[in-house]
Design an enzyme around this catalytic site. Structure first.
Site, PDB file in Angstrom:
ATOM      1  CG  ASN A   9      -1.843   1.161   1.281  1.00  0.00           C
ATOM      2  OD1 ASN A   9      -1.756   2.080   0.469  1.00  0.00           O
ATOM      3  ND2 ASN A   9      -2.736   1.163   2.259  1.00  0.00           N
ATOM      4  CE  LYS A  16      -0.613   2.598   6.533  1.00  0.00           C
ATOM      5  NZ  LYS A  16      -2.012   2.955   6.432  1.00  0.00           N
ATOM      6  NE  ARG A  91      -6.242   1.529  -0.147  1.00  0.00           N
ATOM      7  CZ  ARG A  91      -6.280   2.663   0.536  1.00  0.00           C
ATOM      8  NH1 ARG A  91      -5.210   3.094   1.169  1.00  0.00           N
ATOM      9  NH2 ARG A  91      -7.380   3.348   0.596  1.00  0.00           N
ATOM     10  CG  HIS A 180     -13.414   2.932   2.930  1.00  0.00           C
ATOM     11  ND1 HIS A 180     -14.184   3.909   3.520  1.00  0.00           N
ATOM     12  CD2 HIS A 180     -12.144   3.197   3.287  1.00  0.00           C
ATOM     13  CE1 HIS A 180     -13.406   4.735   4.209  1.00  0.00           C
ATOM     14  NE2 HIS A 180     -12.162   4.328   4.072  1.00  0.00           N
ATOM     15  NE  ARG A 241     -11.061  12.616   3.434  1.00  0.00           N
ATOM     16  CZ  ARG A 241     -10.749  11.311   3.470  1.00  0.00           C
ATOM     17  NH1 ARG A 241     -11.635  10.414   3.859  1.00  0.00           N
ATOM     18  NH2 ARG A 241      -9.550  10.927   3.106  1.00  0.00           N
ATOM     19  NE  ARG A 284      -7.932   5.248  20.492  1.00  0.00           N
ATOM     20  CZ  ARG A 284      -6.997   4.593  19.841  1.00  0.00           C
ATOM     21  NH1 ARG A 284      -6.591   3.433  20.274  1.00  0.00           N
ATOM     22  NH2 ARG A 284      -6.445   5.085  18.755  1.00  0.00           N
ATOM     23  N   GLY A 330     -11.515   0.805  12.732  1.00  0.00           N
ATOM     24  CA  GLY A 330     -11.121   1.203  14.088  1.00  0.00           C
ATOM     25  C   GLY A 330     -12.262   1.605  15.000  1.00  0.00           C
ATOM     26  CD  GLU A 384      -9.154  -1.559   4.091  1.00  0.00           C
ATOM     27  OE1 GLU A 384      -8.832  -1.162   5.220  1.00  0.00           O
ATOM     28  OE2 GLU A 384      -9.386  -0.798   3.146  1.00  0.00           O
TER      29      GLU A 384
HETATM   30  P1  ADP Z   1      -7.643   4.224   9.144  1.00  0.00           P
HETATM   31  O1  ADP Z   1      -8.786   4.812   8.393  1.00  0.00           O
HETATM   32  O2  ADP Z   1      -6.514   5.177   9.346  1.00  0.00           O
HETATM   33  O3  ADP Z   1      -7.238   2.832   8.698  1.00  0.00           O
HETATM   34  P2  ADP Z   1      -8.616   2.880  11.543  1.00  0.00           P
HETATM   35  O4  ADP Z   1      -9.555   1.931  10.909  1.00  0.00           O
HETATM   36  O5  ADP Z   1      -7.376   2.358  12.167  1.00  0.00           O
HETATM   37  O6  ADP Z   1      -8.255   4.103  10.593  1.00  0.00           O
HETATM   38  O7  ADP Z   1      -9.443   3.696  12.655  1.00  0.00           O
HETATM   39  C1  ADP Z   1      -8.891   4.774  13.340  1.00  0.00           C
HETATM   40  C2  ADP Z   1      -9.923   5.291  14.329  1.00  0.00           C
HETATM   41  O8  ADP Z   1     -10.329   4.224  15.188  1.00  0.00           O
HETATM   42  C3  ADP Z   1      -9.436   6.424  15.209  1.00  0.00           C
HETATM   43  O9  ADP Z   1     -10.382   7.483  15.222  1.00  0.00           O
HETATM   44  C4  ADP Z   1      -9.391   5.790  16.604  1.00  0.00           C
HETATM   45  O10 ADP Z   1      -9.720   6.708  17.573  1.00  0.00           O
HETATM   46  C5  ADP Z   1     -10.476   4.747  16.491  1.00  0.00           C
HETATM   47  N1  ADP Z   1     -10.319   3.726  17.542  1.00  0.00           N
HETATM   48  C6  ADP Z   1      -9.357   2.797  17.676  1.00  0.00           C
HETATM   49  N2  ADP Z   1      -9.521   2.104  18.812  1.00  0.00           N
HETATM   50  C7  ADP Z   1     -10.616   2.614  19.425  1.00  0.00           C
HETATM   51  C8  ADP Z   1     -11.313   2.353  20.642  1.00  0.00           C
HETATM   52  N3  ADP Z   1     -10.910   1.397  21.473  1.00  0.00           N
HETATM   53  N4  ADP Z   1     -12.399   3.092  20.928  1.00  0.00           N
HETATM   54  C9  ADP Z   1     -12.814   4.059  20.097  1.00  0.00           C
HETATM   55  N5  ADP Z   1     -12.215   4.356  18.948  1.00  0.00           N
HETATM   56  C10 ADP Z   1     -11.130   3.651  18.606  1.00  0.00           C
END
Ligand code: ADP
Length: 398
Positions: A9, A16, A91, A180, A241, A284, A330, A384
């Site tokens: 990626n 990555k 990707r 996505h 965004r 978080r 996430g 992914e």
């Molecule tokens: P990306 O789009 O960069 O791949 P991810 O799928 O890793 O992103 O998601 C990132 C988001 O997930 C961040 O906003 C992070 O705060 C949130 N996140 C990760 N762990 C937790 C958690 N335990 N509780 C709430 N949000 C979380």
């Protein structure tokens, strides 16, 4: 489906990679090269057997980043010559209206990916740069492009057409593409498996909630609508965004505030969303601040969840019958507060969340609806890289 694939990626300032076994999803190595082209030099993190090896590296360009990656494999393993790679899977963000499936990359395909850069100026040039250097580094392996947009090319005209002058739209290739797609494809298939049905027999709404976020209506395994559009800016509220907005905000900022196109682009893509609303980008932090009584954080969280709820309603109308709402990425996988907020009051649509199941922490795929809920609510961890590996093997006929 078996074989090991190097999944790459390549972003504008990062690379990555993973070596992944497509049969069981095991990652034999996971790595990240950061700050490519950065003034202060870059860094590589190469993780094998749970151990992360970090070092500073000089990576002025993607060629140097790829060289740093192969050097890390040589030093820390696994041995790329002995691991039995069958393909390199790349990707690629924008496949335009041209690529509805993953393809083996030849010179023509690479030229088209580069030509699509006007639709994805931040992503496709970096994706293409990664492909070019990887083909030099691994000349004997087939290289496959897996597009973020491809899964959505099945969207019917009524869903992907903007109500603007048709000639202008055609001339400039303006339509909804969606992103996505790799995640939506993987997660919707996993959801069907959890429901004990074939993907063709299942209608789901997938909520991919990471830093970027999108919803997707999947009917019988096929994307029929998704919330991102020409670019990833449309749709849900995201980390930085705005998502859906009256386009006239742009004219207003241009005419009244005197902002340039680049400044408005930066505002809506990088300084809006929950960050713009509350000063916090990470979910978080946002939830914690809202729980501690911070009003801006509370409102940002409410706006975030309200937008999700509106899309659940819209996609229920688009699909007619919905078998499951599926949360992933996430935030979708980890935030009970967001899942509860997104589905609050939707019992009218047959969606009933089981509070205890929603609150329980787990890394596993799980059903968090009440036993009596007509629509199931699932949490499915996305993967992914595994989807890219599987599609790469499918393309090369493995
Ligand atoms: P990306 O789009 O960069 O791949 P991810 O799928 O890793 O992103 O998601 C990132 C988001 O997930 C961040 O906003 C992070 O705060 C949130 N996140 C990760 N762990 C937790 C958690 N335990 N509780 C709430 N949000 C979380």
């Amino acid at each position: 489906m078996s074989g090991r694939v190097l999944v790459v990626n390549s972003g504008s300032s990062s690379l990555k990679y993973q070596v992944i076994d497509a049969a069981d999803g095991t990652a034999l190595a996971v790595g990240l090269v950061e700050r490519i082209g950065g003034a202060g030099g870059g860094r590589i993190t190469h993780t094998v057997d749970g151990e992360a090896h970090r070092s500073d590296v000089d990576v002025p360009d993607h060629g140097a980043a790829m060289a740093a990656m192969t050097a890390a494999f040589a030093e820390h393993g696994p041995d790329l010559d002995a691991v039995g790679l069958v393909a390199v899977g790349h990707r690629v963000v924008q496949g335009g209206a041209r690529f509805g499936h993953s393809v083996e990359i030849d010179d023509d395909a690479l030229a088209i990916i580069e030509e699509l850069s006007d639709l994805a100026p931040l992503h496709n040039p970096a994706n293409a740069a990664g492909i070019r250097v990887a083909r030099e580094q691994f000349p004997d392996l087939p290289h496959v492009a897996v597009f973020d947009t491809a899964f959505h090319l099945t969207m019917p005209e009524v869903a992907h057409t903007y109500a603007i002058d048709r000639e202008v739209a055609e001339q400039h290739r303006i339509r909804r593409y969606g992103f996505h797609g790799t995640s939506h494809a993987y997660v919707s298939r996993e959801a069907a498996r959890m429901l004990g049905k074939a993907p063709e027999d299942v209608n789901v709404i997938v909520m991919h909630l990471g830093n970027g976020a999108s919803a997707c209506a999947v009917r019988g395994g096929i994307s029929v609508d998704t919330s991102m559009g020409l670019t990833p800016l449309e749709g849900l509220v995201m980390g930085t965004r705005s998502g859906d907005i009256d386009p006239a905000v742009v004219f207003h900022l241009s005419r009244t505030a005197g902002m340039s196109t680049d400044e408005i682009d930066d505002l809506l893509n990088k300084r809006s969303g929950v960050l713009g609303l509350s000063g916090r980008q990470d979910m978080r932090d946002l939830v914690e601040a809202a729980q501690a009584g911070d009003e801006a954080a509370s409102l940002a969280l409410e706006i975030y969840c309200y937008r999700l709820r509106k899309y659940v309603g819209a996609y229920t109308a688009a699909l007619g019958r919905v078998d499951a709402i599926v949360f992933t990425a996430g935030i979708g996988e980890n935030s009970p507060e967001v899942r509860a907020g997104a589905l609050a009051g939707l019992d009218v649509l047959g969606i009933e969340l089981d509070d205890a199941a929603n609150e329980a922490r787990s890394r596993e795929a799980r059903d968090i609806a009440t036993p009596g809920s007509r629509v199931r609510v699932l949490v499915v961890p996305t993967n992914e890289e595994l989807e890219i590996a599987r599609q790469s093997i499918e393309v090369i006929g493995g």
